[in-house]
Design an enzyme around this catalytic site. Structure first.
Site, PDB file in Angstrom:
ATOM      1  N   HIS A 131       0.796  -1.232   0.000  1.00 34.03           N
ATOM      2  CA  HIS A 131       0.000   0.000   0.000  1.00 34.03           C
ATOM      3  C   HIS A 131       0.826   1.278   0.000  1.00 34.03           C
ATOM      4  CE1 HIS A 131      -3.964  -1.934   0.824  1.00 34.03           C
ATOM      5  NE2 HIS A 131      -3.188  -2.844   1.386  1.00 34.03           N
TER       6      HIS A 131
ATOM      7  N   LYS B  61      -8.626  13.547   4.770  1.00 30.68           N
ATOM      8  CA  LYS B  61      -7.739  12.379   4.721  1.00 30.68           C
ATOM      9  C   LYS B  61      -6.766  12.532   5.873  1.00 30.68           C
ATOM     10  CE  LYS B  61      -6.567  13.709   0.484  1.00 30.68           C
ATOM     11  NZ  LYS B  61      -6.559  12.504  -0.351  1.00 30.68           N
ATOM     12  N   ARG B  62      -5.964  11.499   6.171  1.00 30.66           N
ATOM     13  CA  ARG B  62      -4.947  11.662   7.197  1.00 30.66           C
ATOM     14  C   ARG B  62      -4.052  12.852   6.844  1.00 30.66           C
ATOM     15  NH1 ARG B  62      -4.675   7.745  11.461  1.00 30.66           N
ATOM     16  NH2 ARG B  62      -2.709   8.795  11.922  1.00 30.66           N
TER      17      ARG B  62
ATOM     18  N   LYS C  73       0.679  14.375   1.363  1.00 31.83           N
ATOM     19  CA  LYS C  73      -0.675  14.635   0.852  1.00 31.83           C
ATOM     20  C   LYS C  73      -0.887  16.133   0.590  1.00 31.83           C
ATOM     21  CE  LYS C  73      -2.590  10.632   3.363  1.00 31.83           C
ATOM     22  NZ  LYS C  73      -3.225   9.766   2.353  1.00 31.83           N
TER      23      LYS C  73
ATOM     24  N   THR D  82      -8.627   6.469  -1.922  1.00 29.44           N
ATOM     25  CA  THR D  82      -9.954   5.881  -2.086  1.00 29.44           C
ATOM     26  C   THR D  82     -11.035   6.934  -1.801  1.00 29.44           C
ATOM     27  OG1 THR D  82      -9.653   5.008   0.150  1.00 29.44           O
ATOM     28  CG2 THR D  82      -9.423   3.455  -1.664  1.00 29.44           C
TER      29      THR D  82
ATOM     30  N   LYS E 298     -14.888   8.005  -3.648  1.00 25.21           N
ATOM     31  CA  LYS E 298     -16.172   8.297  -2.989  1.00 25.21           C
ATOM     32  C   LYS E 298     -16.711   9.640  -3.466  1.00 25.21           C
ATOM     33  CE  LYS E 298     -14.250   5.730   0.815  1.00 25.21           C
ATOM     34  NZ  LYS E 298     -13.419   5.825   2.030  1.00 25.21           N
TER      35      LYS E 298
HETATM   36  C1  26Q Z   1       2.908   0.077  10.637  1.00 27.48           C
HETATM   37  C2  26Q Z   1       3.739  -0.306  11.680  1.00 27.48           C
HETATM   38  C3  26Q Z   1       3.535   0.179  12.958  1.00 27.48           C
HETATM   39  C4  26Q Z   1       2.492   1.053  13.201  1.00 27.48           C
HETATM   40  C5  26Q Z   1       1.670   1.445  12.168  1.00 27.48           C
HETATM   41  C6  26Q Z   1       1.867   0.973  10.881  1.00 27.48           C
HETATM   42  C7  26Q Z   1       0.984   1.380   9.769  1.00 27.48           C
HETATM   43  C8  26Q Z   1      -0.400   1.418   9.965  1.00 27.48           C
HETATM   44  C9  26Q Z   1      -1.245   1.820   8.954  1.00 27.48           C
HETATM   45  C10 26Q Z   1       1.478   1.730   8.528  1.00 27.48           C
HETATM   46  C11 26Q Z   1       0.619   2.117   7.511  1.00 27.48           C
HETATM   47  C12 26Q Z   1      -0.751   2.162   7.705  1.00 27.48           C
HETATM   48  C13 26Q Z   1      -1.725   2.582   6.681  1.00 27.48           C
HETATM   49  C14 26Q Z   1      -1.445   2.810   5.426  1.00 27.48           C
HETATM   50  C15 26Q Z   1      -2.471   3.266   4.483  1.00 27.48           C
HETATM   51  O1  26Q Z   1      -3.599   3.549   4.861  1.00 27.48           O
HETATM   52  N1  26Q Z   1      -2.150   3.337   3.182  1.00 27.48           N
HETATM   53  C16 26Q Z   1      -3.114   3.765   2.201  1.00 27.48           C
HETATM   54  O2  26Q Z   1      -3.760   2.624   1.678  1.00 27.48           O
HETATM   55  C17 26Q Z   1      -4.833   2.979   0.828  1.00 27.48           C
HETATM   56  C18 26Q Z   1      -5.537   1.705   0.417  1.00 27.48           C
HETATM   57  O3  26Q Z   1      -4.760   0.995  -0.489  1.00 27.48           O
HETATM   58  C19 26Q Z   1      -4.337   3.778  -0.362  1.00 27.48           C
HETATM   59  O4  26Q Z   1      -5.447   4.198  -1.099  1.00 27.48           O
HETATM   60  C20 26Q Z   1      -3.536   4.984   0.093  1.00 27.48           C
HETATM   61  O5  26Q Z   1      -2.943   5.614  -1.017  1.00 27.48           O
HETATM   62  C21 26Q Z   1      -2.450   4.540   1.075  1.00 27.48           C
HETATM   63  O6  26Q Z   1      -1.777   5.669   1.603  1.00 27.48           O
END
Ligand code: 26Q
Length: 835
Positions: free
Chosen positions: A369, A560-561, A566, A668, A672
């Site tokens: 991702h 978004k986050r 971003k 995503t 929407k």
């Molecule tokens: C990893 C290790 C320790 C703590 C947290 C994490 C962690 C948690 C969540 C690392 C990444 C995430 C989330 C990533 C994320 O949301 N990525 C997004 O995924 C979407 C679905 O595919 C994409 O549309 C976005 O572009 C992408 O940023």
């Protein structure tokens, strides 16, 4: 057969009419919950409603399980540390077609359904895109009747609740289970045990086999909490199985008797910590031991669960296991499932290495991702040795054998061995989880066309050369049930009337809208619906911020986050530019607009938090300036979450998707907005590219550097020259740097302006400023042309069919999981027969 044993089969399903629903509502209210006088707007009425709906789900759940069992089809386990489910009641009402019956039933209590559904807390067991994607995928799998089970962790605390104090983000724990949740059923008899710590012992058994035993120093119970996942009007209910961690020994009697009560509950506390809280970072990984414990806990419990069911259904052997099972890894977070499956197969099922490895690689598939280096998980070898000693041995063996293959492919190439090794050498050895996932899977996919291309050319270049056929793209999608049918009832009614109702399960049907594009009545209705949705959104904005949004103005939204890549900062620069123009009385061709920005920042991410403060400071300045009133309104919407997006996306005109090209894997939210008739202003990044291709370049405001240009510019980037050469940007920077938005602390935003001026700025904010302003001008001019905008808006909805997660899931099923058409159809037929 014993009637009790087969209660569901032997009884007709509960009625779906108002009479039956009302009867159950009353029964649950009085008997299950023990209440006497129903009070409108209270929690118990919601709970009674949820239980009434849940009864109907449970019936379909049992029959779905049975039909999957009978079909003996291949099963998929989706492994994810995150599921952003949002609210369940509304969704179940839509999917079971019960909304009317419940509404009528509640009327008997003098109560409105809208008020009751508001009692439900969001299940916020995720950070952002990745977690919400998992939730959309579960919806599509159930709607398509695919035998897919979601596995995750039942966090006591989900993503924090965001409060804004004095313009700053404050995190408040999200105790979402405070008053319980009606949506889970605890399945104690499927509890598993997960090992941690200790050491390994090896020996040769009676049959001369080399055996290893993992002697752990602690074990944790994984208790399944099953959440029903209803398909859309197809009588399928799939399962999301969430594990809660519990101590094996509830309290130590020895400690208790010796008087140390605190020590007695210590073990319990340590165990329960595992499922206590979701880690709130979404991009940069934090390397905390507890996070690795969570990852292994999920992976081990879920694999044990699948293997246990396998034995229940197929007897002792592992023959055909690979043919009947697939595991989808949602990023590397559950990548430790690769060595864990090897451990189960070798240590417990006594397979030899090659057999076990063949099964593992065949069954595992990995979705990436992100390309951002700070998001790539690496765990110290030393930590693995301490926490998961047996798993480390297996990873080392996987790596040794893998490196032999590398050596065969690139003879004599030492650098390749170093670059591709799962174990990174250095002062501290680290395990590269992404490489482990690639080596241990038969499929590796990116989440949008550009993203997959960049994976193959960058991060996984060598692996792509070695195994080109592993790599594939699966462009993300979102569920049209929640993100159109539910969240936009006005538009749903119009679509139902003109297109029929098929579009809900076949989103390509939306294309037919194009045949009505010139019809006056439809265009008029289209505008009215958007206006009403903007009114709804304005009410939310008013309630959360006290600011009045005027639905006649252009609604521009970026939610978004919060992350530098971003580029919420670029958005703010443009807002300040508008503010500056209005102050100079330069309002030619300006469209009056309301700007909404929302999103959570990781608690430790200083720059992201400062961006939130900046948005709030600029908003305060703008909203308090009477000059701005006819032209510009700005808010930061606190606590952006799934439930907020349901109102936001329907009420948006202009969707802001402006990440530095090459950085947003897909996005995503962009989908929407598009479905709900918003037009996008965006960079050529992630799925924006495919959105633009689908809708046509003339219906999308594209701007800025593309991924290749971003790469090229990096080497010689001179933001200060760009700023100096651009009068508007110079003025914007001057406002920021003079402390215009931070009188008490003139230097407050220096870290932000400094990053814009830094030749090493990875996000190239200054480079895209002029193009963004230009695109915004075009968007404003277009918006003022009501007819042109209506056409664009309609075409965005009409051409959004590709971005249904049904399409995405069909592709996963066909290309990665190998779920045959007949399997899905058989299950669906059975379920329908039961209905
Ligand atoms: C990893 C290790 C320790 C703590 C947290 C994490 C962690 C948690 C969540 C690392 C990444 C995430 C989330 C990533 C994320 O949301 N990525 C997004 O995924 C979407 C679905 O595919 C994409 O549309 C976005 O572009 C992408 O940023």
């Amino acid at each position: 057969m014993n009637a009790d044993k087969n209660f569901v089969d032997d009884h007709p399903w509960l009625g779906m009419d108002t009479r039956a629903v009302k009867k159950d509502l009353l029964r649950h209210y009085h008997l299950t919950l023990g209440r006497t006088q129903a009070v409108c707007g209270e929690l118990y009425l919601y709970q009674a409603a949820a239980l009434t709906v849940r009864d109907r789900l449970v019936e379909r759940w049992a029959s779905t399980r049975e039909s999957y069992q009978n079909a003996r089809s291949r099963r998929v386990a989706y492994l994810s540390l995150e599921y952003l489910m949002g609210r369940a009641l509304n969704n179940a009402l839509l999917n079971l077609d019960m909304e009317h019956a419940l509404e009528q039933s509640l009327r008997g209590f003098g109560c409105a359904l809208e008020e009751v559904v508001e009692q439900e807390r969001d299940a916020g067991l995720g950070n952002g895109g990745l977690g919400r994607l998992a939730a959309c995928f579960l919806d599509s799998c159930a709607t398509l009747s695919y035998p897919v089970t979601g596995y995750g962790i039942r966090y006591d605390y989900g993503i924090f609740h965001q409060k804004i104090r004095n313009g700053y983000q404050v995190e408040v724990p999200d105790h979402w289970l405070e008053s319980g949740t009606p949506w889970e059923i605890v399945t104690y008899d499927a509890t598993c045990r997960v090992k941690f710590g200790g050491h390994t012992q090896s020996w040769t058994d009676e049959e001369g086999r080399y055996r290893v035993r993992w002697v752990s120093d602690s074990e944790v119970l994984a208790v399944p909490h099953d959440v029903p996942v209803p398909g859309y009007r197809n009588a399928t209910v799939n399962t999301l199985r969430l594990w809660r961690a519990d101590a094996t020994e509830r309290l130590s009697l020895a400690d208790f008797n010796s008087g140390d009560y605190a020590d007695a509950v210590h073990e319990q506390n340590v165990a329960e910590q595992i499922s206590m809280v979701l880690y709130p970072n979404d991009v940069s990984v934090n390397g905390k031991v507890l996070r690795l414990r969570q990852q292994y806990f999920l992976s081990s419990a879920s694999l044990q669960d699948v293997v246990n069911r396998w034995h229940r259904d197929h007897g002792a052997g592992m023959k055909n296991f690979a043919d009947k099972n697939r595991f989808q890894l949602n990023d590397t977070h559950p990548a430790v499932a690769v060595p864990e499956l090897m451990r189960i197969l070798i240590d417990e099922k006594l397979l030899d290495w090659d057999e076990a490895w063949a099964i593992t690689v065949e069954t595992m598939a990995y979705t990436n991702h992100t390309l951002l280096p700070e998001a790539l998980e690496r765990w110290p070898v030393a930590l693995f040795r301490q926490l998961l000693p047996r798993i480390l041995e297996i990873i080392c063996e996987i790596n040794a054998r893998f490196l032999q293959e590398v050596a065969r492919h690139w003879p004599g190439d030492e650098a390749k061995l170093r670059d591709m090794s799962i174990i990174e050498e250095g002062p501290e050895q680290q395990i590269r989880m992404a490489y482990l996932a690639v080596v241990g899977s038969s499929s590796v996919n990116g989440v949008a066309a550009l993203h997959t291309q960049l994976l193959k050319a960058g991060l996984f270049k060598d692996f792509y050369e070695l195994w080109p056929r592993k790599f594939n793209n699966k462009t993300n999608g979102v569920t049209p049930r929640r993100w159109l049918a539910f969240c936009n009832p006005g538009l749903k009614a119009l679509l139902d009337r003109y297109l029929g109702t098929e579009w809900v399960v076949n989103l390509d049907e939306l294309r037919k809208l194009e045949t009505f594009i010139d019809e006056k009545d439809v265009r008029h209705a289209w505008r009215k619906i958007k206006y009403d949705n903007k009114t709804r959104l304005a009410a939310l904005v008013k309630e959360r911020t006290g600011i009045d949004f005027d639905p006649a103005m252009l609604f521009e939204v970026q939610v978004k986050r919060i992350h530098e890549y971003k580029r919420q900062l670029l958005n703010v620069l443009h807002v300040i530019h508008l503010y500056d123009r209005i102050r100079r009385d330069d309002t030619v061709a300006l469209a009056p607009r309301c700007v909404l920005i929302g999103g959570k920042a990781a608690p430790g991410y200083f720059m992201a938090k400062l961006i939130i403060k900046l948005v709030n400071s600029v908003a305060a300045k703008v909203n308090n300036d009477p000059l701005m009133k006819p032209w510009l309104r700005v808010v930061f919407l606190p606590n952006y979450q799934v439930t907020a997006m349901e109102k936001i996306c329907a009420g948006t005109d202009l969707s802001v998707q402006i990440s530095t090209a090459g950085k947003e894997a897909s996005g995503t939210g962009n989908m929407k907005f598009m479905m709900n008739g918003a037009v996008t202003i965006g960079t050529l990044d992630g799925a924006n590219i495919e959105i633009r291709e689908s809708v046509g370049a003339e219906n999308f405001f594209a701007f800025g550097l593309n991924a290749a240009e971003v790469q090229a510019l990096r080497c010689d980037y001179r933001p200060n020259e760009i700023i100096a050469a651009d009068e508007d940007l110079t003025r914007v920077m001057a406002l920021l740097e003079s402390g215009h938005f931070s009188h008490e602390e003139p230097n407050l935003f220096r870290p932000l302006t400094g990053s814009i001026r830094d030749p090493g700025d990875p996000w190239l904010t200054a480079a895209d400023f002029r193009a963004f302003v230009q695109a915004q001008k075009e968007a404003a001019a277009t918006y003022l042309d009501v007819e042109r905008w209506t056409t664009m808006s309609m075409l965005n909805t009409a051409r959004s069919g590709y971005f249904s997660s049904d399409r995405t899931i069909r592709e996963y099923a066909r290309d990665i999981w190998g779920l045959g058409q007949e399997q899905s159809a058989a299950a669906s037929l059975q379920a329908q027969g039961a209905a």
